[in-house]
Design a protein around this motif. Structure first.
Motif, PDB file in Angstrom:
ATOM      1  N   UNK A   8      34.957  27.767   4.643  1.00  0.00           N
ATOM      2  CA  UNK A   8      33.892  28.483   5.324  1.00  0.00           C
ATOM      3  C   UNK A   8      33.225  27.602   6.373  1.00  0.00           C
ATOM      4  N   UNK A   9      32.902  28.197   7.501  1.00  0.00           N
ATOM      5  CA  UNK A   9      32.247  27.494   8.591  1.00  0.00           C
ATOM      6  C   UNK A   9      31.524  28.534   9.433  1.00  0.00           C
ATOM      7  N   UNK A  10      30.640  28.071  10.299  1.00  0.00           N
ATOM      8  CA  UNK A  10      29.940  28.933  11.256  1.00  0.00           C
ATOM      9  C   UNK A  10      30.354  28.508  12.660  1.00  0.00           C
ATOM     10  N   UNK A  11      30.595  29.479  13.520  1.00  0.00           N
ATOM     11  CA  UNK A  11      30.947  29.198  14.903  1.00  0.00           C
ATOM     12  C   UNK A  11      29.722  29.236  15.804  1.00  0.00           C
ATOM     13  N   UNK A  12      29.679  28.325  16.769  1.00  0.00           N
ATOM     14  CA  UNK A  12      28.647  28.318  17.806  1.00  0.00           C
ATOM     15  C   UNK A  12      29.349  28.293  19.155  1.00  0.00           C
ATOM     16  N   UNK A 101      21.951  26.247  15.868  1.00  0.00           N
ATOM     17  CA  UNK A 101      22.021  25.886  14.449  1.00  0.00           C
ATOM     18  C   UNK A 101      20.815  26.433  13.693  1.00  0.00           C
ATOM     19  N   UNK A 102      19.632  26.346  14.296  1.00  0.00           N
ATOM     20  CA  UNK A 102      18.430  26.857  13.633  1.00  0.00           C
ATOM     21  C   UNK A 102      18.553  28.340  13.312  1.00  0.00           C
ATOM     22  N   UNK A 103      19.319  29.075  14.133  1.00  0.00           N
ATOM     23  CA  UNK A 103      19.480  30.515  13.918  1.00  0.00           C
ATOM     24  C   UNK A 103      20.384  30.833  12.728  1.00  0.00           C
ATOM     25  N   UNK A 104      21.178  29.851  12.279  1.00  0.00           N
ATOM     26  CA  UNK A 104      22.102  30.091  11.160  1.00  0.00           C
ATOM     27  C   UNK A 104      21.933  29.068  10.036  1.00  0.00           C
ATOM     28  N   UNK A 105      20.895  28.262  10.112  1.00  0.00           N
ATOM     29  CA  UNK A 105      20.706  27.199   9.120  1.00  0.00           C
ATOM     30  C   UNK A 105      20.566  27.741   7.707  1.00  0.00           C
ATOM     31  N   UNK A 106      20.176  29.005   7.570  1.00  0.00           N
ATOM     32  CA  UNK A 106      20.023  29.603   6.251  1.00  0.00           C
ATOM     33  C   UNK A 106      21.357  29.892   5.578  1.00  0.00           C
ATOM     34  N   UNK A 107      22.441  29.892   6.340  1.00  0.00           N
ATOM     35  CA  UNK A 107      23.751  30.218   5.785  1.00  0.00           C
ATOM     36  C   UNK A 107      24.374  28.984   5.139  1.00  0.00           C
ATOM     37  N   UNK A 108      24.878  29.103   3.903  1.00  0.00           N
ATOM     38  CA  UNK A 108      25.571  27.955   3.303  1.00  0.00           C
ATOM     39  C   UNK A 108      26.806  27.533   4.096  1.00  0.00           C
ATOM     40  N   UNK A 187      29.058  18.391  11.510  1.00  0.00           N
ATOM     41  CA  UNK A 187      28.415  18.539  10.208  1.00  0.00           C
ATOM     42  C   UNK A 187      26.996  19.070  10.360  1.00  0.00           C
ATOM     43  N   UNK A 188      26.509  19.659   9.287  1.00  0.00           N
ATOM     44  CA  UNK A 188      25.116  20.128   9.262  1.00  0.00           C
ATOM     45  C   UNK A 188      24.150  18.976   9.548  1.00  0.00           C
TER      46      UNK A 188
END
Length: 341
Positions: A8-12, A101-108, A187-188
């Protein structure tokens, strides 16, 4: 290279900036919404992220930020859940990354961030880059590739096990012919360490600072399709690639031209060499459109010749006129005698 499974990852996608090198096409729109083949530039990024198994994506926007959501919606057409992070003011590449990142920081899933520059198209194996990052123990992975003349790009020096030893942004005397190809895995902890709410440069400040402090940064080297879409001529080249099937993953690829269903092309006209003709455009009798983009509502008059060029929305190349390696602004008219706006 064989694709790997991605955890799992988030795209920016970094889609800010004024696009000044793309003028006059960016007078009224962000360059990331300019067309490459049938789709806006940024859609190719969304499709790549979805293809790598990344479902949550945040778009960091700046200039003309209000145009993105009406064009892209929630991202479901391309298999992603899209969020928007408009900059309150220009924040630079690192500042925009932190803001996104601040917009998705809540996502694990935001423990791992896959960051794409919105004006770079790449065909490298994104899954493999993420997999290599995960097994390396690094905090940042940078896609690198070799070019004949690296002066226009950030150059990267790799050491043992692909560790980045030096990162030099756009130098007249680059230390390496490996360049930063604009796709990162981050990384986070690195994203969270970027100061919030102020302008900062990823290329000039953050990455060199990480290397100087000994934070592990690695290069992922793969030679694959790559294009920096920074000018109208580069936009034309990328669009031709998309239409002719040379841009990996492009929709509607493989024919001599792509013509929208609502375009009106006279049967005696010739449209070829990877041209793209968008909604409501008109191509008149015996006109020739070769390797070009005719955006929505553009008109090419009878007997006109258009080669290697872009017509912005509602612009006109009049009957018998020629347009070669140029870009017309919105509503501009090129006649057989002189241009008018």
């Amino acid at each position: 290279m064989q694709s790997q499974e991605v955890s799992v990852a988030v795209g920016i996608v970094l889609a800010g900036g004024y696009g000044t090198r793309m003028l006059p096409l960016t007078e009224h729109r962000p360059k990331h919404l300019l067309p490459v083949g049938p789709d806006p530039i940024v859609v190719h990024q969304l499709r790549r992220l979805a293809g790598a198994g990344i479902a949550d994506v945040v778009l960091a926007t700046g200039f003309c930020a209000d145009q993105f959501e009406p064009a892209l919606g929630d991202g479901s057409r391309w298999g992603v859940r899209l969020r928007y992070a408009p900059e309150p003011e220009p924040l630079g590449t690192a500042g925009a990354l932190r803001h996104a990142y601040d917009a998705v920081a809540d996502l694990p899933e935001a423990d791992t961030l896959v960051v794409l520059n919105g004006d770079l198209l790449s065909g490298h194996d994104l899954r493999a880059q993420v997999s290599a990052y995960e097994s390396s123990g690094a905090e940042v992975s940078i896609h690198v590739r070799q070019v004949a003349d690296p002066r226009a790009y950030g150059s990267v020096v790799l050491g043992v096990a692909g560790r980045v030893q030096a990162f030099v942004e756009k130098s007249p005397n680059p230390p390496s012919d490996l360049i930063n190809a604009g796709t990162y895995v981050v990384s986070r902890s690195v994203a969270a360490s970027i100061p919030s709410g102020r302008k900062a440069s990823w290329e000039h400040e953050v990455v060199p600072g990480l290397i100087e402090r000994g934070t592990p940064v690695v290069g992922f080297r793969e030679e694959a399709y790559f294009r920096d879409i920074g000018s109208p001529s580069a936009l034309v080249a990328a669009s031709v690639d998309a239409v002719l099937g040379d841009l990996p993953g492009a929709a509607g690829a493989g024919g001599r031209a792509w013509i929208a269903a609502t375009a009106d092309v006279d049967p005696t006209a010739r449209v070829d060499a990877g041209s793209a003709v968008h909604d409501g455009a008109v191509i008149g009798p015996r006109a020739q459109v070769s390797g070009s983009i005719v955006m929505a509502g553009g008109v090419v008059g009878g007997g006109a010749v258009v080669r290697g060029s872009v017509l912005a929305p509602m612009s006109v190349v009049g009957a018998g006129a020629r347009l070669v390696d140029e870009a017309l602004a919105d509503g501009e008219v090129r006649s057989a005698t002189r241009p008018t706006v």
